[in-house]
Write a protein that holds these residues in place. Structure first.
Motif, short mmCIF file in Angstrom:
data_model
loop_
_atom_site.label_atom_id
_atom_site.label_comp_id
_atom_site.label_asym_id
_atom_site.label_seq_id
_atom_site.Cartn_x
_atom_site.Cartn_y
_atom_site.Cartn_z
N VAL A 244 82.91 51.66 -18.17
CA VAL A 244 84.11 51.23 -18.58
C VAL A 244 84.01 51.28 -20.33
O VAL A 244 83.29 50.53 -20.84
N THR A 245 84.72 51.82 -20.82
CA THR A 245 84.81 52.10 -22.40
C THR A 245 86.20 51.60 -22.94
O THR A 245 87.20 52.03 -22.33
N HIS A 246 86.11 51.15 -24.16
CA HIS A 246 87.25 51.06 -24.95
C HIS A 246 88.02 52.27 -25.33
O HIS A 246 89.02 52.81 -25.47
N HIS A 247 86.91 53.07 -26.04
CA HIS A 247 87.51 54.54 -26.66
C HIS A 247 87.59 55.51 -25.64
O HIS A 247 86.77 55.54 -24.77
N PRO A 248 88.81 56.19 -25.76
CA PRO A 248 88.73 57.56 -24.81
C PRO A 248 87.70 58.42 -24.92
O PRO A 248 87.25 58.89 -26.14
N LEU A 249 87.42 59.20 -24.06
CA LEU A 249 86.64 60.44 -24.16
C LEU A 249 87.48 61.62 -24.47
O LEU A 249 86.93 62.38 -25.61
N TYR A 250 88.59 61.73 -23.90
CA TYR A 250 89.45 63.03 -24.33
C TYR A 250 90.67 62.27 -24.83
O TYR A 250 91.74 62.16 -24.14
N LEU A 251 90.78 62.26 -26.24
CA LEU A 251 91.93 61.49 -26.62
C LEU A 251 93.26 62.80 -26.77
O LEU A 251 94.27 62.71 -26.75
N ARG A 252 92.51 63.95 -27.05
CA ARG A 252 93.56 65.25 -27.02
C ARG A 252 92.89 66.20 -25.91
O ARG A 252 91.78 65.93 -25.41
N GLY A 253 93.81 67.05 -25.90
CA GLY A 253 93.56 68.04 -24.60
C GLY A 253 92.41 68.92 -24.88
O GLY A 253 91.90 69.04 -26.10
N THR A 254 91.60 69.41 -23.87
CA THR A 254 90.54 70.29 -23.76
C THR A 254 90.65 71.64 -22.93
O THR A 254 91.68 71.39 -22.07
N THR A 255 89.84 72.43 -23.29
CA THR A 255 90.21 73.68 -22.29
C THR A 255 88.75 73.81 -21.53
O THR A 255 88.35 74.71 -20.71
N THR A 256 87.68 73.00 -21.75
CA THR A 256 86.26 73.17 -21.32
C THR A 256 85.75 71.88 -21.13
O THR A 256 85.77 70.77 -22.03
N VAL A 257 84.83 71.84 -20.26
CA VAL A 257 83.88 70.57 -19.89
C VAL A 257 82.55 71.38 -19.82
O VAL A 257 81.68 70.87 -19.02
N ALA A 258 82.41 72.21 -20.43
CA ALA A 258 81.06 73.05 -20.29
C ALA A 258 79.88 72.18 -20.82
O ALA A 258 80.09 71.29 -21.78
N ALA A 259 78.80 72.20 -20.35
CA ALA A 259 77.62 71.23 -20.73
C ALA A 259 77.01 71.57 -22.02
O ALA A 259 76.33 70.70 -22.48
N SER A 260 77.38 72.70 -22.57
CA SER A 260 76.99 72.99 -23.92
C SER A 260 77.83 72.35 -25.09
O SER A 260 77.44 72.29 -26.41
N THR A 261 78.84 71.42 -24.56
CA THR A 261 79.61 70.73 -25.74
C THR A 261 79.22 69.18 -25.50
O THR A 261 78.99 68.90 -24.39
N PHE A 262 79.36 68.50 -26.56
CA PHE A 262 78.98 67.13 -26.35
C PHE A 262 79.83 66.20 -25.34
O PHE A 262 78.95 65.51 -24.47
#
Length: 291
Positions: free
Chosen positions: A63-81
């Motif tokens: 459970v975190t306070h800050h969101p992981l994706y606050l804005r939209g994304t087009t990828t969840v590739a493992a090459s991205t953070f």
């Protein structure tokens, strides 16, 4: 052992997602509602370091306070953070749930935890939630000290009681002015200056204060009709971390009441992005070029 869906329902009772700001991204990001949960880890930031800690701990829910994706994304590739975070969570059967602005305005919420860490008595919300007839929910808190302190002494108290960061505590205003009442707001707070003025407090402790708004605020208070008001600027992460302990205690109580037997943990990993601080030479009297 409870299912994830049961734990999430309890968390959303504490921090209803509909109370989040319209721009926010709260709720469950990753997780199978039917999976069983035995350990939960609370943290401020859903960064790889925290996810790796959850893996090592054997947590089934982060459970975190800050969101992981606050804005939209087009990828969840493992090459991205962020994609790597998602891959690590899924591979290790760890759910991720976010409580952000819905936890800021909760009763108790992020600023209550901040006030508690500073040993302040909460009087009322700084920005009341108009939908709360009891007047307890809202953004920020107006507080009283147990006894007056100078701005310098109050800054020292904050530096001692909040988690240590490279930034420490910055103060603006007369260091020897007395502080009896304080407004606090976990996270970025310079958008609340109008509410702080209206609250009639002696100081405002928050994070992420910017040069121009802070400079104009201090100048206005120094030369206006109102008494001077000090600003105290702490690290963003440090002002929100106390909520993790509060939230963990709340979930612990729910677990005990329902016989879940959850093991609830709080990460003490410092995820503030600033890692070093070099103090200026305060004995220098000018900005002239060296001889």
């Amino acid at each position: 052992m409870p299912r994830l869906s049961e734990v999430i329902a309890a968390l959303e009772n504490l921090w209803p997602p509909e109370r989040a700001e319209s721009w926010d991204a709260v709720g469950t990001v990753v997780g199978d509602p039917e999976q069983e949960v035995t350990r939960v880890l609370f943290a401020v930031d859903p960064v790889q370091e925290i996810v790796d800690e959850a893996v090592k701990l054997g947590a089934g829910l982060l459970v975190t306070h800050h969101p992981l994706y606050l804005r939209g994304t087009t990828t969840v590739a493992a090459s991205t953070f962020k994609g790597r975070v998602v891959h690590t969570l899924i591979k290790n059967d760890i759910a991720l749930h976010v409580a952000h602005t819905n936890a800021d305005t909760a009763d108790p919420g992020v600023s209550d935890a901040l006030a508690g860490a500073l040993d302040l008595r909460v009087v009322r919300p700084l920005v009341p939630d108009p939908s709360d007839p009891e007047g307890r929910r809202g953004l920020g808190r107006v507080c009283e000290l147990d006894h007056p302190l100078t701005v310098r002494e109050f800054a020292a108290r904050a530096a001692e009681r909040l988690p240590a960061t490279a930034q420490g505590i910055r103060a603006a205003g007369d260091p020897e002015a007395l502080v009896r009442t304080v407004a606090v707001s976990g996270g970025s707070g310079d958008s609340l200056f109008d509410h702080v003025r209206a609250a009639g407090v002696d100081a405002f402790l928050t994070a992420d204060l910017r040069h121009h708004p802070a400079s104009e605020f201090i100048a206005d208070r120094a030369h206006g009709a109102h008494p001077p008001l000090a600003l105290l600027d702490a690290a963003h992460w440090a002002t929100e971390w106390p909520w993790c302990e509060l939230a963990a205690t709340q979930l612990d109580e729910i677990s005990d009441r329902r016989g879940w037997g959850l093991r609830v943990h709080v990460s003490r990993t410092v995820t503030d992005p600033w890692t070093a601080h070099a103090a200026s030479n305060t004995t220098s009297s000018s900005m002239g070029a060296p001889n």
